[in-house]
Design a protein around this motif. Structure first.
Motif, short mmCIF file in Angstrom:
data_model
loop_
_atom_site.label_atom_id
_atom_site.label_comp_id
_atom_site.label_asym_id
_atom_site.label_seq_id
_atom_site.Cartn_x
_atom_site.Cartn_y
_atom_site.Cartn_z
N ASN A 126 7.64 -6.01 2.14
CA ASN A 126 6.90 -5.94 0.88
C ASN A 126 6.78 -4.48 0.45
O ASN A 126 5.74 -3.87 0.56
CB ASN A 126 5.53 -6.56 1.10
N CYS A 127 7.89 -3.91 -0.03
CA CYS A 127 7.90 -2.46 -0.24
C CYS A 127 7.46 -2.10 -1.65
O CYS A 127 7.41 -2.92 -2.55
CB CYS A 127 9.29 -1.93 0.01
N ILE A 152 14.35 -8.88 3.32
CA ILE A 152 14.08 -8.39 1.97
C ILE A 152 13.32 -7.08 2.09
O ILE A 152 12.89 -6.70 3.16
CB ILE A 152 13.28 -9.42 1.14
N ARG A 162 2.01 9.04 0.62
CA ARG A 162 0.68 9.58 0.34
C ARG A 162 -0.32 9.08 1.38
O ARG A 162 -0.14 8.00 1.95
CB ARG A 162 0.22 9.13 -1.05
N GLN A 171 -3.32 7.85 1.17
CA GLN A 171 -4.04 6.60 0.97
C GLN A 171 -3.14 5.37 0.98
O GLN A 171 -3.63 4.26 1.04
CB GLN A 171 -4.80 6.59 -0.37
N ASP A 172 -1.83 5.57 0.84
CA ASP A 172 -0.96 4.41 0.66
C ASP A 172 -0.85 3.58 1.94
O ASP A 172 -0.40 4.07 2.97
CB ASP A 172 0.44 4.87 0.23
N VAL A 173 -1.27 2.32 1.80
CA VAL A 173 -1.25 1.42 2.94
C VAL A 173 0.18 1.30 3.50
O VAL A 173 0.39 1.25 4.70
CB VAL A 173 -1.75 0.03 2.50
N SER A 204 1.36 3.46 -15.82
CA SER A 204 1.46 2.70 -17.06
C SER A 204 1.53 3.62 -18.27
O SER A 204 1.10 4.77 -18.21
CB SER A 204 0.28 1.75 -17.20
N THR A 218 -1.70 5.31 -19.30
CA THR A 218 -2.10 6.45 -18.48
C THR A 218 -1.31 7.69 -18.89
O THR A 218 -1.86 8.80 -18.97
CB THR A 218 -1.85 6.14 -16.99
N VAL A 276 9.96 0.22 -14.07
CA VAL A 276 10.04 -0.72 -12.95
C VAL A 276 9.42 -2.06 -13.26
O VAL A 276 9.79 -3.08 -12.71
CB VAL A 276 9.38 -0.15 -11.67
N SER A 277 8.41 -2.05 -14.12
CA SER A 277 7.81 -3.30 -14.57
C SER A 277 7.50 -3.02 -16.03
O SER A 277 7.71 -1.91 -16.50
CB SER A 277 6.55 -3.58 -13.75
N TYR A 312 5.73 0.25 -17.13
CA TYR A 312 5.37 1.05 -15.96
C TYR A 312 6.57 1.92 -15.60
O TYR A 312 7.68 1.42 -15.49
CB TYR A 312 5.01 0.15 -14.78
N TYR A 313 6.34 3.21 -15.41
CA TYR A 313 7.47 4.11 -15.21
C TYR A 313 7.34 4.89 -13.91
O TYR A 313 6.24 5.22 -13.48
CB TYR A 313 7.56 5.08 -16.39
N LYS A 365 13.00 8.89 -10.99
CA LYS A 365 14.14 8.44 -10.19
C LYS A 365 14.40 9.46 -9.11
O LYS A 365 14.40 10.66 -9.37
CB LYS A 365 15.38 8.30 -11.09
N TYR A 410 0.42 -6.21 -9.87
CA TYR A 410 1.77 -5.66 -9.79
C TYR A 410 2.00 -4.72 -10.96
O TYR A 410 1.57 -5.03 -12.05
CB TYR A 410 2.79 -6.80 -9.80
N PRO A 411 2.65 -3.59 -10.85
CA PRO A 411 3.32 -3.01 -9.69
C PRO A 411 2.46 -2.02 -8.88
O PRO A 411 3.01 -1.19 -8.18
CB PRO A 411 4.49 -2.28 -10.34
N LYS A 423 1.13 -1.31 -5.89
CA LYS A 423 1.31 -1.93 -4.57
C LYS A 423 0.09 -1.79 -3.67
O LYS A 423 -0.05 -2.52 -2.70
CB LYS A 423 2.54 -1.33 -3.89
N ASN A 424 -0.77 -0.84 -3.99
CA ASN A 424 -1.96 -0.71 -3.14
C ASN A 424 -2.95 -1.83 -3.39
O ASN A 424 -3.80 -2.13 -2.56
CB ASN A 424 -2.64 0.64 -3.37
N THR A 445 4.35 -10.65 -2.63
CA THR A 445 5.66 -10.15 -2.23
C THR A 445 6.59 -10.17 -3.43
O THR A 445 6.29 -10.80 -4.44
CB THR A 445 6.29 -11.03 -1.13
N GLU A 446 7.69 -9.46 -3.26
CA GLU A 446 8.65 -9.33 -4.35
C GLU A 446 9.09 -10.71 -4.86
O GLU A 446 9.18 -10.95 -6.05
CB GLU A 446 9.86 -8.55 -3.83
N LYS A 451 7.04 -15.02 -12.42
CA LYS A 451 7.61 -14.76 -13.74
C LYS A 451 8.55 -15.88 -14.17
O LYS A 451 8.70 -16.14 -15.35
CB LYS A 451 8.36 -13.43 -13.72
N TYR A 503 2.43 -3.89 -22.07
CA TYR A 503 1.52 -3.92 -20.93
C TYR A 503 0.15 -3.43 -21.38
O TYR A 503 0.02 -2.38 -21.98
CB TYR A 503 2.04 -3.04 -19.79
N LYS A 509 -10.39 2.22 -18.20
CA LYS A 509 -11.05 3.08 -17.20
C LYS A 509 -12.50 3.29 -17.60
O LYS A 509 -12.86 3.21 -18.77
CB LYS A 509 -10.32 4.41 -17.12
#
Lengths: 381, 509
Positions: free
Chosen positions: A144-145, A173, A279, A281-283, A341, A344, A372-373, A376-377, A380, B365-366, B368-369, B374-375, B382, B398, B403
């Motif tokens: 689950n990356c 996956i 980072r 905090q990243d799980v 997003s 932001t 990516v979504s 959301y950017y 690269k 999503y996205p 991830k925290n 899952t993907e 979707k 989106y 905030k």
């Protein structure tokens, strides 16, 4: 040639597993000898091995593992009766038809890296090719990356494969898939070690990658063709992944992750372990950061890995030589490796919605960023 | 002796003037009715009999035969009661027949002789005017529906007794509805809507500039729009405001919408007509038939009720796939065709589809925290929306979570806030340009796109690059052009420039 069948026979007897095969081979010397032994000899050998006991005994303050195997009642019957099982021979013959080959320690094409390890597989089925002597790297990580993990795995796979490095992974996956996709993109050699039979694509959604790998690399497994993926199989195959690699790179892993089992195997096998930092905090980067804290090498670019392999590459660091307009640079500066997003970005840069969409598309078209979504950017890599 | 009274009948969305024929003769007493009647029409027999008695008419025992012609169209509803009663009276010579052939008489009778409101008055009045009738006698509660129709007198009736008196020459026993100008109704409705700041003001939306911008473009070009975002980010709030910034309906559109509402029994009698674009937001448990229209003689569904307005589907992924996919053809054609054994009904369905959905099951999503999916779960989520339906959205945006700073710090908030009045003006201006061109941008066909969305060389080169890089489909390509056309219209620019295209690409699905 006959030897191939004897080992195939020995490895496919129901109820006779890895440890029992090893015990029998140590007693008889070769698979052929086991096949040709009389029932009395087999019963005698089994009794002897069982008598040696299992577990470990203490000697001079050290734990010495016992060499014995615990055979159970009926094992000898299963062994002797399976010699007359014609189905076994048929399936052996049909392997070729199914495009499946196998190797074993008695053959010279058996990978040398596997011979080195204590618990090397008695048999290794494969489709496509076997890994060669070229330097090889395992790219592993969570299923689950995040986008960051995806990009790093892809980039490492692509860049390392360009230098002729073989990439070993598990076809899972997530990181495994993206790492191998990178290899495929640069036309390199990818090898996937499965926890199921080589003819069983698990997970099924990776069937495209599965066939792409076969173009140039190979699918390997120590499990008999047709074996379904079972949870218990995966930790076992992880030792083969690490054994086939010179360096194991963990791209993203949680604190309790299957990837860390592979890392443990790698350390037992005396392999180098590298990790991609994340980072704090990243799980998803907790496991990697922990490994680095424990002394694993840090990977920030592909040349870190290549350096450890002893491959020197010209430093073609073409990143950061910006030719971006100042507005674009401001927006690019706001975008990082974590998806952000559009709102932001607007807030951080102060441009309005119209302007920002123009700049974002420019950056996307010039390959600096990726959507990516929806809206959301990320940068690269 | 046979008498004939004219009455209105509605089947599907078609209004038809029918003749209620009544005949009385001596013989065994009885009350027979014919003419493809549904059960509620047949029940009129008892209502009429008792209402006549209670209105003070002494009818002697006789054989009454009622036929509603043409006899082959299906008839339903309770609007025939009054006509049947009047017909019976006329056949008995209790009401003068002189004015009957140019009067439309509709209404439901109560046992005490009073008259109740019925559905479908407006389309029947319109039809009566077309047929050249002079006056309509309708229930008092529905009478205002006819106020804007010029050239026909509309009378509101309270009781059967009054109607009989009126037909017998006492002109003051029924109240004539005074004519109202359409503009006045529209103005009143707009004023009322604007006073309801709670629901329509974009000033309440904070820190979501891109979503406001996309909403504005969608409203300006009539484009279907999809909002994606985490739970609680304000997707629903945004969607509700879209109807508020659309320009009002023209008289023709208003009549079309009001007729549908009249038939559905949803027309507010005090307002008369619907002058603002309707806003419909059915819950996601809605059935297929309720959405597109259904029944033996079909009733209009939500897509028809949203005609000329907004259909908002919140939690799009929770709708049944079959229900959603049934909208595909209406979305393309602007109407829905419902075929039954007896007849084929075509209902208008020119609506703007506004939908909201989460990007994944947990909604984060996205990020991830926070996202626990899952993907493959995200993919599966979707995939609940079929590709062809997804293709019908021209814009997708989106909506990010608000905030704390955005709504707590009022000074900062004010600066970034959008002026709803300004948005409305810009939308109206863009719509005017499209009106002059003769077609909404969202409804442009391929040929019309070629004609109205001419591109320069630089723009063509950009689009080619985008097409390759983002692997667009042909449909996606045309959608970008349509949206770019709207953005250009909003700036009152004749030609589409690179900037317009780039913005349109950002909003692609």
């Amino acid at each position: 040639m006959r030897d191939d069948f004897y080992i195939y026979w020995l490895c496919n007897i129901p109820g006779i597993g890895y440890a029992k095969i090893r015990g029998l081979l140590s007693e008889f010397g070769s698979p052929e000898a086991v096949y040709k032994a009389s029932p009395d000899e087999i019963i005698f050998a089994m009794k002897k091995l069982t008598a040696q006991g299992v577990g470990s005994r203490e000697c001079d303050g050290q734990d010495i593992p016992k060499t014995g195997v615990r055979f159970v009642k009926g094992d000898d019957k299963r062994l002797t009766e399976s010699r007359y099982d014609t189905g076994m021979y048929d399936s052996y013959i049909s392997l070729e038809k199914r495009g499946i080959r196998f190797t074993h320690p008695g053959r010279c094409d058996y990978p040398d890296r596997l011979r080195m390890i204590y618990d090397a597989p008695h048999i290794l089925y494969y489709k496509g090719k076997l890994p060669g002597d070229a330097p090889s790297v395992a790219i592993i990580g969570t299923r689950n990356c995040s986008v960051y993990g995806r990009q790093m795995a892809y980039m490492l796979g692509r860049e390392l494969a360009k230098e002729g490095v073989q990439i070993i992974s598990g076809l899972a996956i997530g990181i495994d898939t993206h790492g191998h996709n990178g290899v495929i993109a640069s036309g390199g050699k990818a090898f996937a070690v499965l926890g199921s039979g080589v003819d069983v694509c698990y997970p099924r959604c990776n069937i495209e990658l599965y066939s792409n790998i076969l173009q140039n690399g190979g699918i390997l497994s120590e499990f008999a063709p047709g074996t379904e993926a079972k949870p218990g199989n995966f930790p076992v195959r992880n030792r083969i992944i690490s054994a086939l690699a010179d360096v194991v790179v963990v791209v993203e892993a949680k604190k309790r992750s299957g990837s860390l089992i592979t890392v443990e195997a790698a350390l037992n096998q005396n392999k180098d372990v590298m990790a991609v930092p994340g980072r704090v905090q990243d799980v998803l980067s907790e496991g990697c950061n922990y490994l680095i804290k424990q002394g694993a090498h840090m990977v920030t670019c592909s040349s870190d890995v290549l350096g450890l392999l002893g491959i020197n590459v010209l430093n073609n660091n073409k990143k950061n030589n910006f030719t971006l307009a100042s507005e674009e640079e401001k927006v690019y500066g706001s975008i990082c490796l974590i998806p952000k997003s559009i709102d932001t970005i607007i807030e951080e840069t102060g441009f309005d919605a119209v302007k920002i969409s123009e700049i974002l598309l420019n950056l996307e078209l010039t390959n600096y960023i990726e959507e990516v979504s929806k809206n959301y950017y990320v940068r690269k890599v | 002796m046979v008498s004939k009274v004219l009455c209105g009948n509605v089947y599907g969305l078609t209004a038809q003037i029918v003749a209620v024929e009544a005949d009385v003769q001596s013989g065994l007493p009885g009350f027979e009715m014919g003419g493809s009647l549904s059960s509620e029409v047949r029940e009129a027999r008892e209502r009429v009999r008792v209402a006549l008695k209670n209105s003070g008419f002494a009818i002697r025992p006789q054989h009454v035969t009622i036929n509603i012609s043409p006899a082959n169209t299906p008839k339903g509803g309770t609007a025939f009661d009054l006509a049947i009663a009047v017909g019976t009276l006329a056949a008995n010579g209790l009401v003068e027949e002189a004015g009957l052939e140019e009067s439309l008489i509709m209404g439901e009778l109560s046992l005490d002789g009073s008259i109740h409101a019925v559905r479908g008055i407006l389309p029947c009045i319109v039809k009566a005017k077309e047929m050249g009738l002079k006056r309509c006698i309708v229930p008092y509660d529905n009478a205002f529906e006819g106020a804007v129709i010029d050239g026909i007198d509309v009378y509101g009736a309270v009781s059967l007794k009054n109607v009989a008196d009126f037909l017998n020459g006492k002109a003051d026993s029924l109240e004539k509805v005074s004519h109202v100008d359409y503009a006045n109704i529209a103005k009143a409705a707009l004023k009322e809507e604007h006073s309801d700041k709670e629901n329509i003001d974009f000033a309440d939306v904070c820190g979501q500039e891109s979503a406001v911008r996309a909403s504005m473009i969608a409203a300006a070009g009539g484009h279907n729009i999809l909002y994606m975002g985490a739970p609680g980010s304000g997707k629903t709030m945004m969607a509700k405001r879209i109807a508020g910034i659309l320009p009002g309906l023209s008289l023709k559109e208003s009549l079309e919408v009001s007729e549908i509402y009249s038939i559905a029994g949803l027309l507010d009698n005090t307002a008369g007509l619907i002058t603002r674009p309707p806003y419909r937001s059915p819950h996601h448990t809605i059935t297929l038939k309720a959405l597109i229209g259904g029944g033996k003689v079909p009733n209009p569904g939500e897509i028809t009720l949203a005609n000329r307005g907004v259909l908002f589907l919140d939690e799009l992924t929770e709708f049944k796939t079959a229900t959603l996919d049934a909208m595909r053809q209406p979305l393309e054609d602007g109407r829905v065709t419902l075929s039954r054994c007896s007849n084929t009904y075509v209902f208008p369905a020119h609506f703007m589809l506004v939908a909201a959905m989460n990007p994944c099951k947990c909604g984060f999503y996205p990020d991830k925290n926070r996202c626990t999916c899952t993907e493959s779960e995200v993919k599966r989520y979707k995939a609940r929306i079929s590709r062809p339906l997804m293709d019908r959205f021209d814009l997708c945006i989106y909506v990010s979570t608000v905030k704390y700073n955005d709504f707590s710090d009022s000074d900062k908030g004010k600066k970034g806030r959008t002026d709803t009045e300004d948005i409305r003006r810009r939308v109206a201006a863009a719509r005017q340009i499209q009106h002059d061109r003769g077609i909404l941008n969202a409804e442009l066909t391929k040929e019309e796109i070629k004609e109205y969305c001419r591109l320069g060389n630089a723009e063509k080169a950009l689009l080619e690059k985008v097409f390759e890089k983002l692997s667009l489909t042909a449909r996606g390509y045309y959608k970008i052009l349509k949206v770019a056309r709207t953005i250009a219209d909003m700036e009152e620019s004749r030609s589409i420039t690179e900037r317009h295209i780039k913005e349109a690409v950002t909003y692609r699905v």
